[in-house]
Design a protein around this motif. Structure first.
Motif, PDB file in Angstrom:
ATOM      1  N   GLN A   1      16.784  26.365  34.216  1.00  0.00           N
ATOM      2  CA  GLN A   1      17.404  25.108  34.653  1.00  0.00           C
ATOM      3  C   GLN A   1      16.811  24.657  35.984  1.00  0.00           C
ATOM      4  N   SER A  32      17.458   9.876  41.467  1.00  0.00           N
ATOM      5  CA  SER A  32      18.709  10.507  41.857  1.00  0.00           C
ATOM      6  C   SER A  32      19.182  10.099  43.242  1.00  0.00           C
ATOM      7  N   GLU A  98      22.038  13.737  42.070  1.00  0.00           N
ATOM      8  CA  GLU A  98      22.779  13.096  40.985  1.00  0.00           C
ATOM      9  C   GLU A  98      21.834  12.161  40.256  1.00  0.00           C
ATOM     10  N   SER A  99      21.366  12.599  39.107  1.00  0.00           N
ATOM     11  CA  SER A  99      20.415  11.811  38.346  1.00  0.00           C
ATOM     12  C   SER A  99      21.122  10.800  37.463  1.00  0.00           C
ATOM     13  N   ARG A 103      22.372  11.526  33.008  1.00  0.00           N
ATOM     14  CA  ARG A 103      23.366  11.579  34.058  1.00  0.00           C
ATOM     15  C   ARG A 103      23.812  13.029  34.241  1.00  0.00           C
ATOM     16  N   ARG A 104      23.475  13.582  35.397  1.00  0.00           N
ATOM     17  CA  ARG A 104      23.708  14.995  35.646  1.00  0.00           C
ATOM     18  C   ARG A 104      23.634  15.270  37.146  1.00  0.00           C
ATOM     19  N   THR A 105      24.309  16.305  37.587  1.00  0.00           N
ATOM     20  CA  THR A 105      24.255  16.718  38.978  1.00  0.00           C
ATOM     21  C   THR A 105      23.623  18.094  39.080  1.00  0.00           C
ATOM     22  N   TYR A 106      22.623  18.209  39.920  1.00  0.00           N
ATOM     23  CA  TYR A 106      21.942  19.461  40.178  1.00  0.00           C
ATOM     24  C   TYR A 106      22.285  19.948  41.582  1.00  0.00           C
TER      25      TYR A 106
END
Length: 117
Positions: A1, A32, A98-99, A103-106
């Motif tokens: 990941q 992001s 935050e992409s 839509r996702r947070t890394y």
């Protein structure tokens, strides 16, 4: 990941300065909102600062005027310059991305900042 790469934490005396840096893969960084969060013992994780892709910056009231967040698009890096540090700033600092697509947070793994005499 995907794992964000953080650096710059350490021990500093009150009134001193530190610079935190965080690098993300380009496919994440370019689309992001980047941010810095912190969590002190006994406290919840809180947003310290964020910067949108177009440069809009936001800050927590507790750090307004002392911290500055910037992004370097050429290096896929977000920086947090922390000036006039206080003992209350002691915490583990986490980088976030935050992409939009998808839509996702890394998150980074965190870096310790300790402000003490």
């Amino acid at each position: 990941q995907v794992q964000l790469a953080e650096s710059g934490g350490g021990l500093v005396r009150p009134g001193g300065s530190l610079m935190l840096s965080c690098t993300a893969p380009r496919f994440v960084f370019s689309g992001s909102t980047m941010g810095w969060h912190r969590q002190a013992p006994g406290n919840k994780r809180e947003l310290v600062a964020s910067i949108e892709t177009f440069g809009l910056q936001t800050y927590a009231e507790s750090v307004q005027g002392r911290f500055t967040i910037t992004r370097d698009t050429a290096k896929d890096t977000v920086n947090l310059l922390m000036d006039s540090l206080k003992p209350e700033d002691t915490a583990v600092y986490y980088c976030s991305a935050e992409s939009k697509v998808p839509r996702r947070t890394y998150w980074g793994r965190g870096t310790q900042v300790t402000v003490s005499s």
